[in-house]
Design an enzyme around this catalytic site. Structure first.
Site, mmCIF file in Angstrom:
data_model
loop_
_atom_site.group_PDB
_atom_site.id
_atom_site.type_symbol
_atom_site.label_atom_id
_atom_site.label_comp_id
_atom_site.label_asym_id
_atom_site.label_seq_id
_atom_site.Cartn_x
_atom_site.Cartn_y
_atom_site.Cartn_z
ATOM 1 N N CYS A 87 -48.166 -6.844 -0.572
ATOM 2 C CA CYS A 87 -49.317 -6.072 -0.106
ATOM 3 C C CYS A 87 -50.196 -5.699 -1.295
ATOM 4 C CB CYS A 87 -48.813 -4.819 0.606
ATOM 5 S SG CYS A 87 -50.021 -3.514 0.787
ATOM 6 N N GLU A 88 -51.474 -5.995 -1.199
ATOM 7 C CA GLU A 88 -52.350 -5.726 -2.337
ATOM 8 C C GLU A 88 -52.644 -4.236 -2.522
ATOM 9 O OE1 GLU A 88 -56.887 -6.348 -0.660
ATOM 10 O OE2 GLU A 88 -55.879 -8.057 -1.523
ATOM 11 N N HIS A 89 -52.314 -3.417 -1.547
ATOM 12 C CA HIS A 89 -52.601 -1.982 -1.664
ATOM 13 C C HIS A 89 -51.503 -1.214 -2.393
ATOM 14 C CE1 HIS A 89 -55.003 -3.009 2.127
ATOM 15 N NE2 HIS A 89 -55.825 -2.957 1.114
ATOM 16 N N HIS A 156 -43.886 -5.011 6.831
ATOM 17 C CA HIS A 156 -44.504 -4.544 5.584
ATOM 18 C C HIS A 156 -43.713 -3.362 5.040
ATOM 19 C CE1 HIS A 156 -48.418 -6.779 5.893
ATOM 20 N NE2 HIS A 156 -47.889 -6.980 7.098
ATOM 21 N N CYS A 158 -44.508 -1.488 2.703
ATOM 22 C CA CYS A 158 -45.395 -0.353 2.410
ATOM 23 C C CYS A 158 -45.489 0.577 3.615
ATOM 24 C CB CYS A 158 -46.779 -0.829 1.988
ATOM 25 S SG CYS A 158 -47.630 -1.808 3.229
#
Length: 197
Positions: A87-89, A156, A158
Site C-alpha cells: 500500500c502506497e499510503h 490490506h 493497513c
C-alpha cells in the site's frame, strides 16, 4: 508472415542503493525506540532493506504473443493469480488474488504472461484500484483484444493490522474493457467463470 518479436518488459531498478536503505532502516527503527543492539535484531535493518528491494523489483519477462490462427473468440481466463503488493499510503503489504481474462483478437498471449503482467504492476507502492486498471489497460494496449476483464480481491494489512483493525475484510476491484464492458452476456460470463456471481 514473419513472427512478431516478443516485447521485453523490464522495470528499471538500477537506482536501488541497499547500503543507504539499510542505514535509513536502522535510523527508522531507532526513531521508534527499537534497539538493533541484540543479536537477533542486529541484522534487521539490512534484512528490511533487502526485503523492500525485492518487493519493489519485478522480474523482467518477454511478452510473447502468437497468431490467433484458429480464430478463437471465446474467453481466455486465468483465475486465482497470486497478488502481493505494498500500500502506497502506509507501505504495508496487501495480498490476494487476481482473475484476468480477455477475448482474443488477432493474437493470443502466452498464459503465464497474465501472471507476469499482474506481478509487474504490483511490484511498486500501489493502490488496488490503480493496479486493477493498469493491468487491464496494459493488456488492452499491448494485445488489442476484443475485451479485457480484471478483478482483484485482496486483504490490506493497513486496514486489518492497524487503524480500524477489520480482520478478515477484503477489497474487491474490477476493470472491464471492450466487449466485456459493453455486452451484458460477455460480462456475466466473465464474472461467473471468475467465480464472482
Amino acid at each position: 508472415m514473419s513472427a512478431q518479436p516478443a516485447l521485453r518488459v523490464v522495470q528499471e531498478t538500477d537506482g536501488i542503493d541497499l547500503a543507504a536503505a539499510e542505514r535509513a532502516a536502522g535510523e527508522f527503527l531507532q526513531a521508534l525506540s527499537i534497539s538493533t543492539g541484540t543479536e537477533s535484531l542486529r541484522g534487521t535493518p539490512g534484512r528490511m532493506a533487502r526485503a523492500y528491494a525485492e518487493l519493489f523489483s519485478p522480474r523482467p519477462f518477454d511478452l510473447t504473443t502468437f497468431p490467433n490462427d484458429e480464430g478463437y473468440d471465446e474467453l481466455v481466463l486465468a483465475r486465482s493469480i497470486p497478488v502481493r503488493s505494498v500500500c502506497e499510503h502506509h507501505l504495508l503489504p496487501f495480498v490476494g488474488t487476481a482473475h484476468v481474462g480477455y477475448l482474443p483478437g488477432q493474437r493470443i498471449l502466452g498464459l503465464s504472461k497474465l501472471a507476469r503482467v499482474v506481478e509487474y504492476f504490483a511490484c511498486r507502492p500501489q493502490v488496488q484500484e490503480r493496479l486493477t486498471k493498469q493491468v487491464a489497460d496494459w493488456l488492452q494496449t499491448q494485445l488489442e483484444p476484443k475485451g479485457v476483464g480484471v478483478v482483484i480481491e485482496a486483504e490490506h494489512t493497513c486496514m486489518t493490522l492497524r487503524g480500524v483493525q477489520a480482520t478478515g475484510s477484503s477489497t474487491l476491484t474490477s476493470t472491464l474493457l471492450g466487449t466485456l464492458r459493453s455486452d451484458a452476456r460477455s460480462r456475466s460470463e466473465f464474472l461467473a467463470l471468475a467465480g464472482l456471481t
